[in-house]
Write a protein that holds these residues in place. Structure first.
Motif, PDB file in Angstrom:
ATOM      1  N   GLY A 189       0.798  -1.214   0.000  1.00 38.88           N
ATOM      2  CA  GLY A 189       0.000   0.000   0.000  1.00 38.88           C
ATOM      3  C   GLY A 189       0.829   1.261   0.000  1.00 38.88           C
ATOM      4  O   GLY A 189       0.312   2.350   0.300  1.00 38.88           O
ATOM      5  N   LEU A 190       2.106   1.147  -0.341  1.00 35.53           N
ATOM      6  CA  LEU A 190       3.002   2.299  -0.394  1.00 35.53           C
ATOM      7  C   LEU A 190       3.287   2.662  -1.850  1.00 35.53           C
ATOM      8  O   LEU A 190       3.386   1.785  -2.706  1.00 35.53           O
ATOM      9  N   PHE A 191       3.469   3.940  -2.110  1.00 31.66           N
ATOM     10  CA  PHE A 191       3.792   4.415  -3.457  1.00 31.66           C
ATOM     11  C   PHE A 191       5.224   4.944  -3.437  1.00 31.66           C
ATOM     12  O   PHE A 191       5.448   6.149  -3.295  1.00 31.66           O
ATOM     13  N   ASN A 192       6.158   4.024  -3.578  1.00 33.48           N
ATOM     14  CA  ASN A 192       7.568   4.403  -3.556  1.00 33.48           C
ATOM     15  C   ASN A 192       7.961   4.937  -4.935  1.00 33.48           C
ATOM     16  O   ASN A 192       8.413   4.204  -5.803  1.00 33.48           O
ATOM     17  N   ILE A 193       7.795   6.233  -5.125  1.00 38.08           N
ATOM     18  CA  ILE A 193       8.148   6.877  -6.382  1.00 38.08           C
ATOM     19  C   ILE A 193       9.634   7.260  -6.376  1.00 38.08           C
ATOM     20  O   ILE A 193      10.129   7.840  -7.330  1.00 38.08           O
ATOM     21  N   GLY A 194      10.331   6.945  -5.302  1.00 44.29           N
ATOM     22  CA  GLY A 194      11.721   7.359  -5.154  1.00 44.29           C
ATOM     23  C   GLY A 194      12.747   6.325  -5.551  1.00 44.29           C
ATOM     24  O   GLY A 194      13.921   6.458  -5.187  1.00 44.29           O
ATOM     25  N   VAL A 195      12.341   5.287  -6.296  1.00 44.53           N
ATOM     26  CA  VAL A 195      13.310   4.283  -6.736  1.00 44.53           C
ATOM     27  C   VAL A 195      14.413   4.926  -7.569  1.00 44.53           C
ATOM     28  O   VAL A 195      15.571   4.512  -7.518  1.00 44.53           O
ATOM     29  N   GLU A 196      14.066   5.966  -8.326  1.00 44.40           N
ATOM     30  CA  GLU A 196      15.061   6.668  -9.148  1.00 44.40           C
ATOM     31  C   GLU A 196      16.206   7.199  -8.287  1.00 44.40           C
ATOM     32  O   GLU A 196      17.388   6.953  -8.560  1.00 44.40           O
ATOM     33  N   GLY A 197      15.876   7.931  -7.245  1.00 44.76           N
ATOM     34  CA  GLY A 197      16.919   8.467  -6.380  1.00 44.76           C
ATOM     35  C   GLY A 197      17.615   7.400  -5.566  1.00 44.76           C
ATOM     36  O   GLY A 197      18.825   7.481  -5.300  1.00 44.76           O
ATOM     37  N   GLN A 198      16.877   6.370  -5.171  1.00 45.73           N
ATOM     38  CA  GLN A 198      17.472   5.313  -4.351  1.00 45.73           C
ATOM     39  C   GLN A 198      18.504   4.512  -5.122  1.00 45.73           C
ATOM     40  O   GLN A 198      19.549   4.141  -4.579  1.00 45.73           O
TER      41      GLN A 198
ATOM     42  N   GLU B  20       1.562 -10.624   6.139  1.00 46.04           N
ATOM     43  CA  GLU B  20       1.299  -9.389   6.867  1.00 46.04           C
ATOM     44  C   GLU B  20       1.434  -8.185   5.948  1.00 46.04           C
ATOM     45  O   GLU B  20       0.625  -7.247   6.002  1.00 46.04           O
ATOM     46  N   LEU B  21       2.450  -8.199   5.097  1.00 45.56           N
ATOM     47  CA  LEU B  21       2.671  -7.078   4.178  1.00 45.56           C
ATOM     48  C   LEU B  21       1.489  -6.903   3.235  1.00 45.56           C
ATOM     49  O   LEU B  21       0.987  -5.794   3.038  1.00 45.56           O
ATOM     50  N   ARG B  22       1.018  -8.008   2.667  1.00 45.21           N
ATOM     51  CA  ARG B  22      -0.111  -7.921   1.742  1.00 45.21           C
ATOM     52  C   ARG B  22      -1.395  -7.551   2.471  1.00 45.21           C
ATOM     53  O   ARG B  22      -2.249  -6.844   1.928  1.00 45.21           O
ATOM     54  N   ALA B  23      -1.545  -8.024   3.704  1.00 43.86           N
ATOM     55  CA  ALA B  23      -2.734  -7.678   4.486  1.00 43.86           C
ATOM     56  C   ALA B  23      -2.765  -6.184   4.790  1.00 43.86           C
ATOM     57  O   ALA B  23      -3.819  -5.541   4.701  1.00 43.86           O
ATOM     58  N   VAL B  24      -1.614  -5.637   5.136  1.00 49.60           N
ATOM     59  CA  VAL B  24      -1.540  -4.200   5.398  1.00 49.60           C
ATOM     60  C   VAL B  24      -1.850  -3.413   4.130  1.00 49.60           C
ATOM     61  O   VAL B  24      -2.533  -2.384   4.164  1.00 49.60           O
ATOM     62  N   GLY B  25      -1.370  -3.899   2.996  1.00 45.40           N
ATOM     63  CA  GLY B  25      -1.645  -3.214   1.747  1.00 45.40           C
ATOM     64  C   GLY B  25      -3.103  -3.249   1.352  1.00 45.40           C
ATOM     65  O   GLY B  25      -3.617  -2.295   0.755  1.00 45.40           O
ATOM     66  N   LEU B  26      -3.797  -4.336   1.683  1.00 52.38           N
ATOM     67  CA  LEU B  26      -5.203  -4.460   1.322  1.00 52.38           C
ATOM     68  C   LEU B  26      -6.113  -3.662   2.253  1.00 52.38           C
ATOM     69  O   LEU B  26      -7.048  -3.004   1.801  1.00 52.38           O
ATOM     70  N   ASN B  27      -5.846  -3.720   3.562  1.00 47.41           N
ATOM     71  CA  ASN B  27      -6.704  -3.032   4.520  1.00 47.41           C
ATOM     72  C   ASN B  27      -5.931  -2.816   5.817  1.00 47.41           C
ATOM     73  O   ASN B  27      -5.871  -3.715   6.665  1.00 47.41           O
ATOM     74  N   PRO B  28      -5.308  -1.660   5.993  1.00 50.04           N
ATOM     75  CA  PRO B  28      -4.509  -1.432   7.208  1.00 50.04           C
ATOM     76  C   PRO B  28      -5.330  -1.532   8.487  1.00 50.04           C
ATOM     77  O   PRO B  28      -4.839  -2.055   9.504  1.00 50.04           O
ATOM     78  N   GLN B  29      -6.584  -1.053   8.476  1.00 49.27           N
ATOM     79  CA  GLN B  29      -7.394  -1.094   9.695  1.00 49.27           C
ATOM     80  C   GLN B  29      -7.703  -2.540  10.096  1.00 49.27           C
ATOM     81  O   GLN B  29      -7.603  -2.904  11.278  1.00 49.27           O
ATOM     82  N   ALA B  30      -8.088  -3.363   9.117  1.00 47.42           N
ATOM     83  CA  ALA B  30      -8.360  -4.756   9.431  1.00 47.42           C
ATOM     84  C   ALA B  30      -7.093  -5.470   9.879  1.00 47.42           C
ATOM     85  O   ALA B  30      -7.132  -6.319  10.778  1.00 47.42           O
TER      86      ALA B  30
ATOM     87  N   LEU C 248       5.034  -1.488   7.487  1.00 51.45           N
ATOM     88  CA  LEU C 248       5.252  -0.462   6.468  1.00 51.45           C
ATOM     89  C   LEU C 248       6.714  -0.057   6.400  1.00 51.45           C
ATOM     90  O   LEU C 248       7.281   0.122   5.314  1.00 51.45           O
ATOM     91  N   ARG C 249       7.340   0.102   7.560  1.00 50.99           N
ATOM     92  CA  ARG C 249       8.747   0.491   7.584  1.00 50.99           C
ATOM     93  C   ARG C 249       9.619  -0.584   6.934  1.00 50.99           C
ATOM     94  O   ARG C 249      10.490  -0.280   6.108  1.00 50.99           O
ATOM     95  N   LYS C 250       9.389  -1.833   7.273  1.00 49.31           N
ATOM     96  CA  LYS C 250      10.181  -2.919   6.683  1.00 49.31           C
ATOM     97  C   LYS C 250       9.963  -3.012   5.179  1.00 49.31           C
ATOM     98  O   LYS C 250      10.913  -3.222   4.417  1.00 49.31           O
ATOM     99  N   ALA C 251       8.717  -2.851   4.749  1.00 49.42           N
ATOM    100  CA  ALA C 251       8.433  -2.922   3.317  1.00 49.42           C
ATOM    101  C   ALA C 251       9.132  -1.797   2.567  1.00 49.42           C
ATOM    102  O   ALA C 251       9.689  -2.008   1.476  1.00 49.42           O
ATOM    103  N   PHE C 252       9.128  -0.616   3.132  1.00 46.22           N
ATOM    104  CA  PHE C 252       9.776   0.529   2.487  1.00 46.22           C
ATOM    105  C   PHE C 252      11.282   0.297   2.381  1.00 46.22           C
ATOM    106  O   PHE C 252      11.905   0.554   1.332  1.00 46.22           O
ATOM    107  N   LEU C 253      11.882  -0.185   3.455  1.00 44.74           N
ATOM    108  CA  LEU C 253      13.330  -0.409   3.440  1.00 44.74           C
ATOM    109  C   LEU C 253      13.706  -1.562   2.509  1.00 44.74           C
ATOM    110  O   LEU C 253      14.746  -1.513   1.840  1.00 44.74           O
ATOM    111  N   LEU C 254      12.866  -2.601   2.442  1.00 44.94           N
ATOM    112  CA  LEU C 254      13.120  -3.679   1.487  1.00 44.94           C
ATOM    113  C   LEU C 254      13.020  -3.172   0.046  1.00 44.94           C
ATOM    114  O   LEU C 254      13.816  -3.559  -0.816  1.00 44.94           O
TER     115      LEU C 254
END
Length: 392
Positions: free
Chosen positions: A78-87, A232-242, A254-260
């Motif tokens: 559920g993250l939009f990492n548009i920063g792959v270019e800079g990374q 867990e990652l896919r569950a968070v992406g589908l519905n964070p509240q659930a 979310l933090r681990k997914a972003f860093l990965l």
């Protein structure tokens, strides 16, 4: 809708997008004075006529696979990492530092450490937007887009002023860092090709990072669909509240997914840096991060789809050179086709998703009305059913 029908529908979305893009691309070719069938024939001949041509496509695929995987993994959370270019640019810089200043180590240590340094650079550049998102709620699209500009300017300063190669001769030295030690260079795949009876020219730039990219795609698939963290990652992406209600630590996931995602982005430039150029300069290839967004979208954020989409974009990019040289059609036509593919993919995906939701909602309502009558009682039998049941 059963799983097979749903899978066929999702598989039909990119196919429909490609068909629509091909039709629009044919119109663009006609407008520019070319013939669509001739352009297709030139692209096929230019890309598939020899082992060297196919190897060129595979070489172009390598960074696109890794960039698409970095974007797809973040999308799954559920993250939009548009920063792959800079990374990946910062990953190329940190890998260059390791490749230059760790010289003297054996290749079996130096090359892996250099690649890990590239991943560390991507993670470092992804850390700030990850923390801003998790701790302050800053949307990652804003922070990562801004960091793309920062990384470009910072890299120019580091290469041009701080780490400029002092050993260059001549009156006009190039703006680049020192050359990376041979022990940190990625060998080319020519030896294996010869064993398989596939002759490749020495100039063909296909190295061992291509199978590494395929292995990374397989690893991402196993991570997402065969591990508890992937669930867990896919569950968070589908519905964070659930997911939070189910006890999943949303912020930590979310933090681990972003860093990965940043770690995968750090691998994007390794094939060009360690396999082809051997040094980092101001003309280092750009744009992989943005193309990776298109690759991830067309691939449905699935590792297998990312590999296929990377092949398509590499095929188009390399074929554009042949179309311009042999068919007299501007290479920009291929760029237009890439943009059309992205637009048609988004449109068809939105239409298919809306149709699927309506179909399932109507089917659910029909089932409820057929199985329950007024005030929760069983629905009355249709006329004539009593007699049928009685006579049975």
């Amino acid at each position: 809708m059963n799983r097979i029908a749903r899978g066929l529908l999702y598989a039909a979305v990119p196919v429909a997008a490609l068909v629509l893009a091909a039709l629009i691309g044919a119109v663009v070719v006609l407008v520019t004075g070319g013939h669509p069938l001739e352009v297709l024939q030139v692209m096929l001949r230019y890309n598939l006529s020899s082992p060297d041509s196919i190897a060129g496509i595979l070489s172009r695929m390598t960074p696109l696979i890794l960039s698409g995987l970095a974007v797809a993994l973040s999308f799954r959370a559920g993250l939009f990492n548009i920063g792959v270019e800079g990374q990946y640019l910062m990953g190329a810089f940190t890998a260059s530092l390791a490749g230059i200043y760790l010289a003297g180590l054996p290749a079996v240590l130096h090359l892996p450490l250099t690649v890990l340094a590239g991943m560390a650079g991507g993670v470092l550049w992804a850390w700030l937007p990850a923390e801003l998102r998790v701790r302050r709620g800053v949307h990652e699209v804003i922070s990562t887009i801004m960091l793309n500009f920062v990384s470009t300017a910072l890299l120019l300063w580091l290469i041009g002023d701080v780490f400029l190669d002092p050993t260059q001769g001549g009156s006009t030295p190039r703006v680049r860092m020192s050359e990376i030690a041979p022990t940190a260079r990625i060998p080319r795949i020519h030896g294996l090709a010869e064993l398989l009876g596939i002759p490749l020219r020495p100039s063909t730039a296909l190295d061992w990072f291509f199978p590494v990219a395929l292995a990374v795609a397989a690893g991402v698939y196993l991570l997402l669909w065969r591990t508890p963290f992937g669930f867990e990652l896919r569950a968070v992406g589908l519905n964070p509240q659930a997911a939070r209600a189910a006890g999943i630590p949303v912020e930590a996931t979310l933090r681990k997914a972003f860093l990965l995602s940043g770690a995968l982005a750090g691998l994007v430039g390794m094939s060009d840096l360690l396999g082809y150029f051997g040094y980092l300069d101001i003309d280092f290839p750009r744009g992989y991060g943005f193309t990776g967004i298109a690759v991830a979208l067309l691939g449905g954020n699935h590792p297998a789809g990312v590999v296929l989409a990377a092949f398509l974009f590499a095929f188009l990019q390399r074929g554009g050179l042949g179309v311009q040289a042999l068919a007299g059609v501007p290479r920009e036509v291929i760029t237009v086709m890439e943009g059309v593919i992205i637009l048609t993919m988004l449109i068809t995906a939105a239409v298919a998703g809306r149709w699927l939701r309506r179909w399932e909602r109507a089917r659910l309502l029909a089932g409820q009305e057929g199985g329950r009558g007024p005030e929760g009682s069983a629905a009355p039998a249709a006329p004539g059913e009593e007699g049928q049941h009685a006579g049975a």
